[in-house]
Design a protein around this motif. Structure first.
Motif, PDB file in Angstrom:
ATOM      1  N   MET A  71      38.783  48.718  60.759  1.00  0.00           N
ATOM      2  CA  MET A  71      40.142  49.161  60.516  1.00  0.00           C
ATOM      3  C   MET A  71      41.161  48.389  61.340  1.00  0.00           C
ATOM      4  N   SER A  72      40.945  48.305  62.644  1.00  0.00           N
ATOM      5  CA  SER A  72      41.903  47.595  63.502  1.00  0.00           C
ATOM      6  C   SER A  72      41.939  46.118  63.128  1.00  0.00           C
ATOM      7  N   ASP A  73      40.880  45.711  62.437  1.00  0.00           N
ATOM      8  CA  ASP A  73      40.786  44.350  61.927  1.00  0.00           C
ATOM      9  C   ASP A  73      41.985  43.987  61.040  1.00  0.00           C
TER      10      ASP A  73
ATOM     11  N   ALA B 119      48.147  53.992  61.527  1.00  0.00           N
ATOM     12  CA  ALA B 119      47.962  52.824  62.393  1.00  0.00           C
ATOM     13  C   ALA B 119      49.269  52.087  62.665  1.00  0.00           C
TER      14      ALA B 119
ATOM     15  N   ARG C 173      49.697  42.441  61.719  1.00  0.00           N
ATOM     16  CA  ARG C 173      50.631  42.162  62.811  1.00  0.00           C
ATOM     17  C   ARG C 173      50.803  40.669  63.013  1.00  0.00           C
TER      18      ARG C 173
ATOM     19  N   LEU D  63      44.760  45.642  60.803  1.00  0.00           N
ATOM     20  CA  LEU D  63      46.015  45.837  61.528  1.00  0.00           C
ATOM     21  C   LEU D  63      46.376  44.565  62.301  1.00  0.00           C
ATOM     22  N   GLU D  64      45.355  43.965  62.886  1.00  0.00           N
ATOM     23  CA  GLU D  64      45.584  42.710  63.605  1.00  0.00           C
ATOM     24  C   GLU D  64      46.126  41.634  62.662  1.00  0.00           C
TER      25      GLU D  64
ATOM     26  N   HIS E 189      54.107  50.820  65.745  1.00  0.00           N
ATOM     27  CA  HIS E 189      54.693  49.478  65.680  1.00  0.00           C
ATOM     28  C   HIS E 189      56.006  49.453  64.911  1.00  0.00           C
TER      29      HIS E 189
END
Lengths: 309, 141
Positions: free
Chosen positions: A1-3, A36, A9, A5-6, A40
């Motif tokens: 998941m954070s994959d 997520a 971004r 998002l990175e 930001h």
């Protein structure tokens, strides 16, 4: 998941496109996306562009993008077009006039269909704007459907609102109508090379004279978007207003409270719609016969729906 | 929400130097009337422009309208879609396409070629099914 998002971004376009699809369509991933990106948000300058059909909103945006790019800023555009109330279909044609920028990685244009939502935007447009914000775009431009006098929803979403008028659209009385004219932070009379431009600008100025103005004096700018005239002044006015709006921007907590309330209303509507027909019919009959008042019926239906979920 | 109920999203465009866009307009209108969301660009688009639009709009299907040999550019478009990670997108071509060229287009992955006289009753359900298949193959972020 954070994959992802990175990647979002970092400005990856494919990830941005798919994250928008998720929130636009409330796919199963939508909730995770919104969760997520929340930390930001609030970095982009969000500017709403509204006005009647044919005033030149899309063409003006095309010219404005060029100025922003020359100033080194990255841009996201959310362009809303109307859906057919009968078939649900839509022709999304705003980007025809923004063709000058495809191939520029600093510009990302997404068209949305209004899908029966009134108010000038689509129901999930605010989330699409948030995704663009989180992806690091410096400026996010929101173009409403060609708006009449009540498509003022953009006022809730964009801290800076530009209302675009064209010369000779409507007589003097139009200038004092409530609604769309009241939400303007900046007025633009586009197609200012046409004969009636000065009169239209004059009418708007007359109207503004009767208005209390605080720290911000609403300007009436003249542009010829097709010839790139007056766009620098428009970009400057937007930047100035945005800087001022920054200080009066609702705190993140106030914004979150509003979003929670909106989501709760949505949830309530959906869960009531999910009740069995028989239960609803029963309330309808009671209301129709006068045995139950509307608000009481709504409260009972809601209580039942909550108990079920 | 597990089923995807949103309308199919179609990019209707024209590549190359030919400006005869009436056919694309008619088809775009019918797809709209069938409940689809159609991004319409008009003619004279370059392949990079089509790629950027397809990506930004996250479309399910691209419709290429061709009257005067623009269809010969379609294999380049298909290659560009693959290079840009857009090979899931369905592509249909409509217009004047000789049989021999049609075989070439189908060989490089075009889903279907519609010839002059093709009925909207054929085109609309085909695009609808194609869009749904594209979406099923493509889940998640």
């Amino acid at each position: 998941m954070s994959d992802w998002l990175e990647r979002l971004r970092a400005g990856d376009r494919a990830t941005l496109a798919r994250a928008i699809t998720a929130v636009e369509n409330e796919t199963p991933e939508a909730r995770a996306v919104l969760k997520a990106i929340f930390p930001h948000l609030g970095k982009a300058l969000v500017v709403g562009i509204t006005g009647p059909p044919g005033a030149g909103k899309s063409t003006l945006i095309n010219a404005y993008i060029e100025t922003l790019r020359a100033r080194g800023q990255t841009v996201g555009v959310v362009a809303v077009d109307p859906s057919s109330p009968i078939t649900g279909g839509a022709i999304l044609g705003d980007r025809i006039r923004m063709g000058g920028h495809s191939g520029d990685p600093g510009v990302f244009v997404r068209s949305l269909a209004s899908r029966g939502h009134l108010g000038g935007l689509s129901r999930t447009a605010a989330h699409v704007i948030d995704v663009m914000d989180a992806s690091g775009r410096d400026v996010v431009i929101v173009e409403t459907v060609g708006a009449g006098q009540s498509e003022v929803e953009v006022a809730e979403i964009a801290p800076t609102k530009v209302v675009v008028a064209a010369p000779g659209l409507g007589d003097d009385i139009q200038a004092i109508k409530a609604g769309i004219l009241e939400i303007a932070d900046i007025f633009v009379v586009n197609k200012a090379d046409l004969p009636l431009a000065d009169r239209t600008a004059g009418q708007l100025l007359d109207m503004l004279r009767l208005k209390d103005h605080g720290e911000w004096r609403i300007p009436v700018l003249k542009t010829v978007a097709l010839k790139n005239e007056g766009i620098e002044a428009l970009a400057d006015a937007i930047a100035q207003h945005a800087k001022l709006a920054e200080t009066s921007r609702p705190a993140p907590r106030a914004r979150a409270a509003k979003l929670i309330a909106a989501q709760a209303a949505d949830l309530a509507r959906r869960s009531i719609q999910a009740l069995e027909e028989k239960v609803i019919d029963d309330y309808c009959d009671q209301v129709l016969s006068g045995a139950l008042e509307l608000e009481e019926a709504a409260q009972r239906a809601l209580a039942k729906a909550i108990a079920r979920s | 929400m597990t089923t995807d109920l949103r309308p199919p999203k179609v990019l209707m465009t024209k590549i190359g130097l030919d400006g005869h866009d009436r056919g694309g307009r008619v088809v775009a209108t019918y797809l709209r009337d069938a409940g689809m969301e159609v991004v319409f660009t008009g003619p004279w688009k370059s392949i990079p422009e089509v790629i950027a639009t397809a990506q930004e709009e996250d479309v399910d299907v691209i419709g290429i309208s061709s009257l005067a040999s623009d269809h010969l550019l379609v294999p380049k478009l298909m290659a560009a879609l693959r290079e840009n990670g857009l090979d899931h997108v369905g592509v249909v071509v409509g217009g004047i396409v000789p049989d021999r060229d049609e075989r070439d287009l189908l060989a490089v992955g075009v889903a279907r070629v519609f010839h002059p006289g093709a009925s909207l009753d054929e085109i609309v359900p085909f695009v609808d099914r194609l869009a749904k298949n594209v979406r099923q193959r493509r889940q998640g972020l």
